[in-house]
Write a protein that holds these residues in place. Structure first.
Motif, PDB file in Angstrom:
ATOM      1  N   ILE A   1      -7.014   8.683  -5.603  1.00 10.06           N
ATOM      2  CA  ILE A   1      -7.398   7.833  -4.483  1.00 10.06           C
ATOM      3  C   ILE A   1      -8.787   8.675  -3.911  1.00 10.06           C
ATOM      4  O   ILE A   1      -9.114   9.700  -3.623  1.00 10.06           O
ATOM      5  CB  ILE A   1      -6.263   8.118  -3.400  1.00 10.06           C
ATOM      6  CG1 ILE A   1      -4.964   7.671  -4.065  1.00 10.06           C
ATOM      7  CG2 ILE A   1      -6.693   7.247  -2.222  1.00 10.06           C
ATOM      8  CD1 ILE A   1      -3.745   7.853  -3.159  1.00 10.06           C
TER       9      ILE A   1
ATOM     10  N   VAL B   1     -10.891   5.798   0.786  1.00 10.48           N
ATOM     11  CA  VAL B   1      -9.433   5.229   0.944  1.00 10.48           C
ATOM     12  C   VAL B   1      -8.390   6.336   1.071  1.00 10.48           C
ATOM     13  O   VAL B   1      -7.248   5.785   1.097  1.00 10.48           O
ATOM     14  CB  VAL B   1      -9.161   4.033   0.190  1.00 10.48           C
ATOM     15  CG1 VAL B   1     -10.030   2.804   0.113  1.00 10.48           C
ATOM     16  CG2 VAL B   1      -9.190   4.640  -1.543  1.00 10.48           C
TER      17      VAL B   1
ATOM     18  N   ASP C   1      -7.391   7.632   3.762  1.00  8.95           N
ATOM     19  CA  ASP C   1      -6.738   7.124   4.947  1.00  8.95           C
ATOM     20  C   ASP C   1      -5.554   6.262   4.374  1.00  8.95           C
ATOM     21  O   ASP C   1      -4.429   5.978   5.345  1.00  8.95           O
ATOM     22  CB  ASP C   1      -7.319   6.774   6.029  1.00  8.95           C
ATOM     23  CG  ASP C   1      -8.161   5.357   5.702  1.00  8.95           C
ATOM     24  OD1 ASP C   1      -8.663   5.306   4.545  1.00  8.95           O
ATOM     25  OD2 ASP C   1      -8.402   4.676   6.498  1.00  8.95           O
ATOM     26  N   LYS C   2      -5.517   5.769   3.388  1.00  9.28           N
ATOM     27  CA  LYS C   2      -4.503   4.589   2.870  1.00  9.28           C
ATOM     28  C   LYS C   2      -3.735   5.454   1.954  1.00  9.28           C
ATOM     29  O   LYS C   2      -2.725   4.725   1.191  1.00  9.28           O
ATOM     30  CB  LYS C   2      -5.261   3.653   2.277  1.00  9.28           C
ATOM     31  CG  LYS C   2      -6.058   2.669   3.216  1.00  9.28           C
ATOM     32  CD  LYS C   2      -5.499   1.950   4.133  1.00  9.28           C
ATOM     33  CE  LYS C   2      -6.381   1.144   4.993  1.00  9.28           C
ATOM     34  NZ  LYS C   2      -5.747   0.456   6.401  1.00  9.28           N
ATOM     35  N   GLU C   3      -3.345   6.564   2.011  1.00 10.63           N
ATOM     36  CA  GLU C   3      -2.869   7.616   0.868  1.00 10.63           C
ATOM     37  C   GLU C   3      -1.453   7.216   1.054  1.00 10.63           C
ATOM     38  O   GLU C   3      -0.815   6.999  -0.256  1.00 10.63           O
ATOM     39  CB  GLU C   3      -2.934   8.804   1.302  1.00 10.63           C
ATOM     40  CG  GLU C   3      -2.193   9.939   0.179  1.00 10.63           C
ATOM     41  CD  GLU C   3      -1.997  11.224   0.660  1.00 10.63           C
ATOM     42  OE1 GLU C   3      -1.212  11.932   0.442  1.00 10.63           O
ATOM     43  OE2 GLU C   3      -3.128  11.572   1.555  1.00 10.63           O
ATOM     44  N   GLU C   4      -0.725   7.219   1.955  1.00  6.49           N
ATOM     45  CA  GLU C   4       0.647   6.837   1.926  1.00  6.49           C
ATOM     46  C   GLU C   4       1.252   5.378   1.688  1.00  6.49           C
ATOM     47  O   GLU C   4       2.043   5.038   0.781  1.00  6.49           O
ATOM     48  CB  GLU C   4       1.272   6.977   3.479  1.00  6.49           C
ATOM     49  CG  GLU C   4       1.457   8.636   3.915  1.00  6.49           C
ATOM     50  CD  GLU C   4       2.105   8.716   5.338  1.00  6.49           C
ATOM     51  OE1 GLU C   4       2.606   7.725   5.841  1.00  6.49           O
ATOM     52  OE2 GLU C   4       1.919   9.722   5.570  1.00  6.49           O
ATOM     53  N   GLU C   5       0.154   4.517   2.128  1.00  8.68           N
ATOM     54  CA  GLU C   5       0.406   3.072   1.882  1.00  8.68           C
ATOM     55  C   GLU C   5       0.373   2.875   0.329  1.00  8.68           C
ATOM     56  O   GLU C   5       1.230   2.220  -0.458  1.00  8.68           O
ATOM     57  CB  GLU C   5      -0.495   2.262   2.517  1.00  8.68           C
ATOM     58  CG  GLU C   5      -0.385   0.836   2.266  1.00  8.68           C
ATOM     59  CD  GLU C   5      -1.582   0.068   3.311  1.00  8.68           C
ATOM     60  OE1 GLU C   5      -2.027  -0.822   2.726  1.00  8.68           O
ATOM     61  OE2 GLU C   5      -1.701   0.404   4.254  1.00  8.68           O
ATOM     62  N   ILE C   6      -0.543   3.429  -0.297  1.00  7.87           N
ATOM     63  CA  ILE C   6      -0.896   3.471  -1.903  1.00  7.87           C
ATOM     64  C   ILE C   6       0.176   4.109  -2.562  1.00  7.87           C
ATOM     65  O   ILE C   6       0.664   3.540  -3.566  1.00  7.87           O
ATOM     66  CB  ILE C   6      -2.211   3.973  -2.155  1.00  7.87           C
ATOM     67  CG1 ILE C   6      -3.321   3.131  -1.464  1.00  7.87           C
ATOM     68  CG2 ILE C   6      -2.172   3.980  -3.807  1.00  7.87           C
ATOM     69  CD1 ILE C   6      -4.801   3.554  -1.623  1.00  7.87           C
TER      70      ILE C   6
ATOM     71  N   TYR D   1      -8.076  -2.827  -1.839  1.00  7.96           N
ATOM     72  CA  TYR D   1      -8.579  -1.624  -1.230  1.00  7.96           C
ATOM     73  C   TYR D   1     -10.167  -1.103  -1.705  1.00  7.96           C
ATOM     74  O   TYR D   1     -10.872  -0.355  -0.547  1.00  7.96           O
ATOM     75  CB  TYR D   1      -7.872  -0.318  -1.631  1.00  7.96           C
ATOM     76  CG  TYR D   1      -6.206  -0.231  -1.118  1.00  7.96           C
ATOM     77  CD1 TYR D   1      -6.049  -0.121   0.255  1.00  7.96           C
ATOM     78  CD2 TYR D   1      -5.206  -0.622  -1.730  1.00  7.96           C
ATOM     79  CE1 TYR D   1      -4.724  -0.260   0.602  1.00  7.96           C
ATOM     80  CE2 TYR D   1      -3.985  -0.764  -1.369  1.00  7.96           C
ATOM     81  CZ  TYR D   1      -3.687  -0.576  -0.147  1.00  7.96           C
ATOM     82  OH  TYR D   1      -2.452  -0.768   0.318  1.00  7.96           O
TER      83      TYR D   1
ATOM     84  N   ALA E   1     -12.128   2.345  -4.841  1.00 12.18           N
ATOM     85  CA  ALA E   1     -10.962   2.585  -4.253  1.00 12.18           C
ATOM     86  C   ALA E   1     -10.154   3.811  -5.271  1.00 12.18           C
ATOM     87  O   ALA E   1      -9.609   4.744  -4.504  1.00 12.18           O
ATOM     88  CB  ALA E   1     -10.073   1.661  -3.751  1.00 12.18           C
TER      89      ALA E   1
END
Length: 246
Positions: free
Chosen positions: A39, A43, A45-50, A137, A145
Motif C-alpha cells: 500500500i 493511500v 490512510d485507506k489501509e483498513e479499507e484495502i 485508489y 496506489a
C-alpha cells in the motif's frame, strides 16, 4: 438392554458417525503461492479499507509491516526499473512517506492479486477496469496506489527484501500434506464433532441450536489453524444437519 449390549450399540454409533464424517470431509487441497502487496504512501490512510477488500477476496495476510523507504532502499527494491526515465520520480514517490507491506497467500495468489489491482496506469484502469483497486485508489501512472509482484520469482525476491527475517520454507505438498492433515487435523475435527453428537440437552430445539453453533465454532477454529495448508474451508456447515439429530 444389558450393559454389554449398550456398549456394543455405542461403538456402532461411533463407527457410523466416523463413516459420515469421512464422507463429508473433502480431500485436502494444498496451496503454496504467496505474493507481495504494497500500500503506497499516498493511500496509507485507506489501509483498513484495502485490507478488508483483500480478506474478502479470499487472501490470507501472512505477514504485515509498516515502514518508510529511504531513496536507496527504493532503488534496491526497484532495481529492475533502473535506468528508465521515470525511475527518479518513482524512488522519490515511494520514499515520500510510510507504506504498508503485506505477504498475501491463496491459490494463484500472484495472478489473482494482479487481477484485483488492474492496469498499472490508474488513468487507463478507470477506463478499462473501473472496479479495480488502482482505478479506485490510484491517481495516475506513477501514483497508482498499490504494488503487486509480477510473477512468483519476483514475489519470492520481494518478500525476502521486505521481510528478511522470514524463512520461506516450502509448505508441505502432495502426500506429505495429506499425511499431515490426516494425522493432526482430521482426527481432531472428527473427535470434536463426534463428542458434540453425544451431547443431548433435554429440549430438542436447544439441542439443535447448540450443536449447530458449536460445530460452526469447531470448523472456524480449525480453519484458522490450518489456513496455511487448506485451499478452501471444508463445507461442513452446509452438511452437518444430519449429525445434529444423531
Amino acid at each position: 438392554m444389558d450393559e454389554a449390549g449398550a456398549e456394543v450399540q455405542k461403538r456402532h454409533l461411533s463407527t457410523d458417525l466416523e463413516a459420515k464424517m469421512q464422507m463429508l470431509m473433502p480431500e485436502p487441497q494444498i496451496f503454496v503461492e504467496r505474493t507481495l502487496a504494497l500500500i503506497k504512501p499516498d493511500v496509507v490512510d485507506k489501509e483498513e479499507e484495502i485490507e478488508d477488500i483483500i480478506l474478502r477476496s479470499g487472501f490470507l495476510i501472512v505477514q504485515k509491516r509498516k515502514l518508510q523507504f529511504s531513496p536507496e532502499q527504493c532503488s534496491n527494491f526497484y532495481a529492475e526499473q533502473y535506468g528508465k526515465m521515470f525511475f527518479p520520480n518513482l524512488t522519490a514517490y515511494m520514499s515520500s512517506g510510510p507504506l504498508v507491506a503485506m505477504v498475501l497467500a491463496r491459490r494463484n495468489a500472484v495472478s489473482y492479486w494482479k487481477e484485483l489491482l488492474g492496469p498499472s496506469n490508474s488513468i487507463k484502469a478507470r477506463r478499462t477496469h473501473p472496479h479495480s483497486l488502482r482505478a479506485i485508489y490510484g491517481t495516475d501512472e506513477l501514483r497508482n496506489a498499490l504494488h503487486g509482484s509480477l510473477n512468483i520469482f519476483s514475489a519470492e525476491r520481494e518478500i525476502r527484501f521486505m521481510f528478511p527475517e522470514v524463512i520461506l520454507e516450502p509448505i508441505p505438498a502432495g502426500q506429505r500434506a495429506r499425511d499431515y492433515l490426516n494425522l493432526y487435523v482430521n482426527p481432531t475435527l472428527l473427535a470434536g464433532l463426534t463428542a458434540l453428537c453425544k451431547e443431548k440437552p433435554a429440549d430438542p430445539m436447544v439441542r439443535t441450536v447448540y450443536q449447530h453453533r458449536v460445530v460452526g465454532f469447531v470448523i472456524r477454529f480449525l480453519c484458522v489453524r490450518i489456513r496455511g495448508l487448506c485451499r478452501k474451508t471444508p463445507p461442513l456447515l452446509q452438511s452437518c444437519a444430519p449429525l445434529a439429530t444423531c
